[in-house]
Motif scaffolding. Structure first.
Motif, PDB file in Angstrom:
ATOM      1  N   PRO A  86      -2.935   2.558  -2.063  1.00  0.00           N
ATOM      2  CA  PRO A  86      -1.697   3.104  -2.548  1.00  0.00           C
ATOM      3  C   PRO A  86      -0.692   3.881  -1.813  1.00  0.00           C
ATOM      4  O   PRO A  86       0.432   4.225  -2.051  1.00  0.00           O
ATOM      5  N   GLU A  87      -0.872   3.222  -0.801  1.00  0.00           N
ATOM      6  CA  GLU A  87       0.947   3.552  -0.149  1.00  0.00           C
ATOM      7  C   GLU A  87       1.488   2.465   0.333  1.00  0.00           C
ATOM      8  O   GLU A  87       3.003   1.588   0.616  1.00  0.00           O
ATOM      9  N   VAL A  88       0.866   1.439  -0.172  1.00  0.00           N
ATOM     10  CA  VAL A  88       1.934  -0.004   0.529  1.00  0.00           C
ATOM     11  C   VAL A  88       3.175  -0.134  -0.500  1.00  0.00           C
ATOM     12  O   VAL A  88       3.787  -0.645   0.315  1.00  0.00           O
ATOM     13  N   PHE A  89       3.150  -0.218  -1.713  1.00  0.00           N
ATOM     14  CA  PHE A  89       4.568  -0.352  -2.339  1.00  0.00           C
ATOM     15  C   PHE A  89       5.590  -0.129  -1.833  1.00  0.00           C
ATOM     16  O   PHE A  89       6.655  -0.024  -1.551  1.00  0.00           O
ATOM     17  N   THR A  90       5.576   1.628  -1.869  1.00  0.00           N
ATOM     18  CA  THR A  90       6.391   2.526  -0.729  1.00  0.00           C
ATOM     19  C   THR A  90       6.977   1.773   0.694  1.00  0.00           C
ATOM     20  O   THR A  90       7.869   1.761   1.207  1.00  0.00           O
ATOM     21  N   ALA A  91       5.770   1.697   1.081  1.00  0.00           N
ATOM     22  CA  ALA A  91       5.996   1.470   2.544  1.00  0.00           C
ATOM     23  C   ALA A  91       7.125  -0.262   2.730  1.00  0.00           C
ATOM     24  O   ALA A  91       7.840   0.276   3.322  1.00  0.00           O
ATOM     25  N   LEU A  92       6.294  -0.898   2.017  1.00  0.00           N
ATOM     26  CA  LEU A  92       7.427  -2.187   1.644  1.00  0.00           C
ATOM     27  C   LEU A  92       8.693  -2.593   0.886  1.00  0.00           C
ATOM     28  O   LEU A  92      10.058  -2.092   1.738  1.00  0.00           O
ATOM     29  N   ASP A 127       7.329  -5.301   6.718  1.00  0.00           N
ATOM     30  CA  ASP A 127       7.762  -6.059   6.057  1.00  0.00           C
ATOM     31  C   ASP A 127       7.238  -7.128   5.307  1.00  0.00           C
ATOM     32  O   ASP A 127       7.912  -7.360   4.702  1.00  0.00           O
ATOM     33  N   GLY A 128       6.016  -6.809   5.326  1.00  0.00           N
ATOM     34  CA  GLY A 128       4.778  -7.609   4.082  1.00  0.00           C
ATOM     35  C   GLY A 128       3.577  -7.052   5.079  1.00  0.00           C
ATOM     36  O   GLY A 128       2.963  -5.704   5.050  1.00  0.00           O
ATOM     37  N   GLN A 129       2.531  -7.663   3.520  1.00  0.00           N
ATOM     38  CA  GLN A 129       1.385  -7.241   3.197  1.00  0.00           C
ATOM     39  C   GLN A 129       0.942  -8.593   2.880  1.00  0.00           C
ATOM     40  O   GLN A 129       1.366  -9.790   2.588  1.00  0.00           O
ATOM     41  N   GLU A 130      -0.725  -9.033   2.810  1.00  0.00           N
ATOM     42  CA  GLU A 130      -1.068  -9.941   2.640  1.00  0.00           C
ATOM     43  C   GLU A 130      -2.133  -9.349   1.786  1.00  0.00           C
ATOM     44  O   GLU A 130      -2.844  -8.283   1.956  1.00  0.00           O
TER      45      GLU A 130
END
Length: 323
Positions: free
Chosen positions: A191-197, A203-206
């Motif tokens: 749930p935190e990923v979109f904001t962190a990006l 820089d990224g995610q997978e």
């Protein structure tokens, strides 16, 4: 006449009250949106449970991490504060270490191979490992093959990953592998990923295409590389004590509902995989679909040697060579 009508009305009302009180409500949660392969899974499961138990069990569905991230939801199921969860295997090894082996990079040839392993003796034996940890694992489902996105550059070769700060799952196998590729790993709940990006914290995610699409990562990521580096299963878990309280017929109903939900979930993954690249390109992402996976496998040789020591080469080969 009036009295008999009154008695009939009272009897019916009492019957309705009894049937309402006889209904047990349970909760199940996912970290992704309802309009996703995981949403399809839990919506189908809830419908099937209600149908197969003649309405005696109702499953409330929660989306977008509203009850917490995957790790928190699994923990809640283990503790019994939540009855059910549907999760990727990302955080599962923290609870059931035997599942770590499934996250070894480039272990599965394709989805058909992965599904055959999970539905066959290897996967079914692994489901039993959950019992001792306070869970009843109802069925394996699917998250999909994971691909890499980032906001900085095209990734065609392993060296293109060096120095990229990537969000990873809270999973020790993933973290070890990605460090081997030169990635700066940042474990983080979904749930935190979109904001962190969005904020450039990472820089990224997978993630599989299904997740990239449903999470709208195209809004905060420019580059997508179809690395297919890890196959990510999903799993239906239930609190063991809650499952044990069910009648034999209801136990079968819950397991069969999870199997039916898995079919719908996998069909949605297939649909997303078929349409995803064109859809994400149309939304402005640059998609690299000619990644040379052999170069990634080669650079991971030292990490894979460690995995063979950790899990046993014979166990890895049994999965790799499963027909």
């Amino acid at each position: 006449m009036k009295l008999s009508k009154l008695l009939i009305g009272m009897t019916m009302a009492m019957g309705l009250m009894a049937s309402a009180s006889a209904q047990t409500t349970m909760r199940i949660s996912i970290s992704t949106a309802q309009n996703s392969h995981q949403g399809v899974a839990i919506d189908t499961f809830a419908k099937e449970v209600e149908k197969r138990t003649a309405g005696r069990y109702k499953v409330q569905t929660f989306y977008n991490g509203s009850l917490g991230g995957e790790r928190e939801s699994i923990e809640a199921v283990q503790l019994g504060t939540q009855e059910l969860a549907f999760s990727s295997t990302g955080p599962v090894p923290n609870f059931v270490p035997e599942t770590k082996i499934l996250d070894v990079p480039f272990l599965f040839r394709d989805k058909a191979h992965a599904r055959a392993v999970l539905d066959g003796p290897i996967g079914q034996d692994m489901l039993k490992k959950f019992d001792a940890k306070g869970f009843k694992a109802l069925a394996w489902a699917e998250n999909g093959f994971r691909h890499m996105t980032n906001s900085k550059r095209d990734v065609r070769l392993p060296e293109d990953l060096k120095g990229l700060k990537m969000r990873t799952m809270e999973n020790p196998v993933h973290i070890a592998a990605y460090k081997g590729l030169g990635i700066i790993t940042t474990p983080m709940a979904f749930p935190e990923v979109f904001t962190a990006l969005q904020q450039g914290t990472v820089d990224g995610q997978e993630n599989p295409l299904s997740v990239i699409m449903s999470a709208k990562f195209d809004q905060v990521q420019k580059h997508l590389s179809l690395t297919g580096h890890v196959y990510s299963p999903c799993i239906f878990v239930m609190n063991k004590a809650a499952f044990d309280k069910l009648s034999a017929a209801d136990k079968t109903a819950f397991v069969d509902a999870a199997k039916e939900a898995t079919k719908a979930n996998r069909a949605r993954v297939d649909q997303d995989d078929a349409s995803g690249v064109a859809e994400l390109r149309a939304k402005g992402m640059t998609v690299i679909d000619n990644v040379d996976k052999s170069k990634f496998v080669a650079i991971l040789a030292p990490v894979n040697a460690d995995f063979e020591k950790q899990f046993g080469k014979a166990n890895i080969d049994a999965i790799r060579n499963y027909k």
